[in-house]
Design a protein around this motif. Structure first.
Motif, PDB file in Angstrom:
ATOM      1  N   GLU A   5       1.965  -6.598  67.721  1.00 55.84           N
ATOM      2  CA  GLU A   5       2.951  -6.639  66.641  1.00 55.84           C
ATOM      3  C   GLU A   5       4.037  -7.659  66.943  1.00 55.84           C
ATOM      4  N   MET A   6       4.497  -7.674  68.175  1.00 54.21           N
ATOM      5  CA  MET A   6       5.568  -8.581  68.566  1.00 54.21           C
ATOM      6  C   MET A   6       5.109 -10.029  68.532  1.00 54.21           C
ATOM      7  N   VAL A   7       3.888 -10.284  69.002  1.00 53.22           N
ATOM      8  CA  VAL A   7       3.359 -11.645  68.983  1.00 53.22           C
ATOM      9  C   VAL A   7       3.179 -12.133  67.551  1.00 53.22           C
ATOM     10  N   GLU A   8       2.585 -11.300  66.714  1.00 53.01           N
ATOM     11  CA  GLU A   8       2.343 -11.711  65.329  1.00 53.01           C
ATOM     12  C   GLU A   8       3.656 -11.954  64.589  1.00 53.01           C
ATOM     13  N   ALA A   9       4.637 -11.103  64.816  1.00 56.30           N
ATOM     14  CA  ALA A   9       5.952 -11.296  64.189  1.00 56.30           C
ATOM     15  C   ALA A   9       6.617 -12.567  64.726  1.00 56.30           C
ATOM     16  N   GLY A  10       6.485 -12.776  66.028  1.00 59.17           N
ATOM     17  CA  GLY A  10       7.063 -13.967  66.637  1.00 59.17           C
ATOM     18  C   GLY A  10       6.423 -15.240  66.134  1.00 59.17           C
ATOM     19  N   PHE A  11       5.110 -15.218  65.962  1.00 64.04           N
ATOM     20  CA  PHE A  11       4.413 -16.393  65.445  1.00 64.04           C
ATOM     21  C   PHE A  11       4.879 -16.728  64.026  1.00 64.04           C
ATOM     22  N   LYS A  12       5.145 -15.708  63.226  1.00 66.60           N
ATOM     23  CA  LYS A  12       5.618 -15.971  61.857  1.00 66.60           C
ATOM     24  C   LYS A  12       6.969 -16.680  61.873  1.00 66.60           C
ATOM     25  N   ILE A  13       7.827 -16.264  62.775  1.00 66.31           N
ATOM     26  CA  ILE A  13       9.141 -16.899  62.899  1.00 66.31           C
ATOM     27  C   ILE A  13       8.997 -18.341  63.380  1.00 66.31           C
ATOM     28  N   LEU A  14       8.201 -18.534  64.426  1.00 63.19           N
ATOM     29  CA  LEU A  14       7.999 -19.880  64.961  1.00 63.19           C
ATOM     30  C   LEU A  14       7.295 -20.771  63.953  1.00 63.19           C
ATOM     31  N   ASP A  15       6.398 -20.196  63.163  1.00 62.20           N
ATOM     32  CA  ASP A  15       5.672 -20.977  62.169  1.00 62.20           C
ATOM     33  C   ASP A  15       6.635 -21.590  61.150  1.00 62.20           C
ATOM     34  N   ARG A  16       7.634 -20.818  60.745  1.00 65.63           N
ATOM     35  CA  ARG A  16       8.619 -21.339  59.797  1.00 65.63           C
ATOM     36  C   ARG A  16       9.420 -22.479  60.414  1.00 65.63           C
ATOM     37  N   GLN A  17       9.752 -22.356  61.683  1.00 59.91           N
ATOM     38  CA  GLN A  17      10.522 -23.405  62.350  1.00 59.91           C
ATOM     39  C   GLN A  17       9.704 -24.684  62.502  1.00 59.91           C
ATOM     40  N   VAL A  18       8.437 -24.535  62.856  1.00 61.24           N
ATOM     41  CA  VAL A  18       7.573 -25.707  63.009  1.00 61.24           C
ATOM     42  C   VAL A  18       7.313 -26.350  61.642  1.00 61.24           C
ATOM     43  N   ALA A  19       7.118 -25.526  60.628  1.00 58.63           N
ATOM     44  CA  ALA A  19       6.853 -26.042  59.283  1.00 58.63           C
ATOM     45  C   ALA A  19       8.043 -26.797  58.727  1.00 58.63           C
ATOM     46  N   SER A  20       9.250 -26.428  59.187  1.00 55.95           N
ATOM     47  CA  SER A  20      10.458 -27.097  58.694  1.00 55.95           C
ATOM     48  C   SER A  20      10.702 -28.422  59.395  1.00 55.95           C
ATOM     49  N   GLY A  21       9.830 -28.749  60.343  1.00 55.29           N
ATOM     50  CA  GLY A  21       9.943 -30.029  61.031  1.00 55.29           C
ATOM     51  C   GLY A  21      10.733 -29.982  62.312  1.00 55.29           C
ATOM     52  N   ALA A  22      10.897 -28.781  62.875  1.00 52.97           N
ATOM     53  CA  ALA A  22      11.691 -28.652  64.094  1.00 52.97           C
ATOM     54  C   ALA A  22      11.040 -29.332  65.285  1.00 52.97           C
ATOM     55  N   GLU A  23       9.712 -29.381  65.298  1.00 54.39           N
ATOM     56  CA  GLU A  23       9.003 -29.998  66.416  1.00 54.39           C
ATOM     57  C   GLU A  23       7.997 -31.012  65.900  1.00 54.39           C
TER      58      GLU A  23
END
Length: 210
Positions: free
Chosen positions: A140-158
């Motif tokens: 649960e924690m990994v999947e929730a964390g991936f969703k958060i990181l996915d938004r950051q990567v999609a916004s062009g953070a990396e």
């Protein structure tokens, strides 16, 4: 400089950074699962009993993924591993720390080493809080964390050039298929781009994952 690593560990992220930098270094592979990090001679170098670590040219030892990554970036400013502006640096460190501390330390930690989080005793098992429950919480924690990181990567953070946050994302992303967790689109794309980098390909060959 000497770098210590072991298969199936987060040390692959530091290995990628070393290859990106291109400065000569020695490396030593350890059988982490076999206990090499918890017995001499390694424990005399790092009493914490884990990798990655590097032994610098002056003989001093540097431990912890974030500290090593930041030191490599600061001592190799021409490689662009860390944004030069304060906000960009803060955002990169925000991603790195969340990937390392939460997604890895709390999420994958529960999946890979549930006994470290929940003793497998009869009482906990009867309440559904044993190792299976611990692993489920980790997922649960990994999947929730991936969703958060996915938004950051999609916004062009990396992106390109590769930075220390990318190295942290890479190592947690590559663990996802091992536990049958699907990566969200932006992270899946990030992982594919990372695997296409020459430095990453070299490291994966060394680690027997090419």
């Amino acid at each position: 400089m000497k770098f210590y690593w072991g298969p199936h560990t987060c040390a692959i992220g530091i290995h990628v950074l070393l290859e990106e930098i291109g400065t000569p270094y020695e490396s030593e592979k350890l059988d982490v699962e076999g206990g090499d990090t918890h017995k001499p001679p390694f424990t005399t170098i790092n009493p914490k009993g884990k990798v990655p670590i590097i032994v610098r040219d002056d003989g001093s030892v540097l431990t912890e993924f974030s500290a090593i990554a930041l030191w490599l970036a600061r001592t190799n400013p021409n490689k662009g591993l860390l944004p030069s502006d304060p906000d960009g640096e803060a955002r990169a460190l925000e991603i790195l720390e969340y990937a390392v501390g939460t997604v890895h330390g709390q999420g994958f930690g529960r999946i890979f080493k549930p006994a470290d989080f929940e003793p497998p005793d009869v009482v906990h098992q009867s309440l559904g809080l044993g190792q299976s429950g611990t692993k489920a919480k980790g997922r649960e924690m990994v999947e929730a964390g991936f969703k958060i990181l996915d938004r950051q990567v999609a916004s062009g953070a990396e992106g390109d050039p590769m930075g220390i946050a990318d190295a942290a994302l890479f190592y947690v992303e590559r663990w996802a298929p091992q536990v049958d967790i699907a990566l969200p689109p932006a992270l899946a794309g990030h992982l594919a781009r990372m695997k296409a980098r020459p430095a990453v390909r070299r490291v994966m060959t060394i680690w027997g994952e090419a």
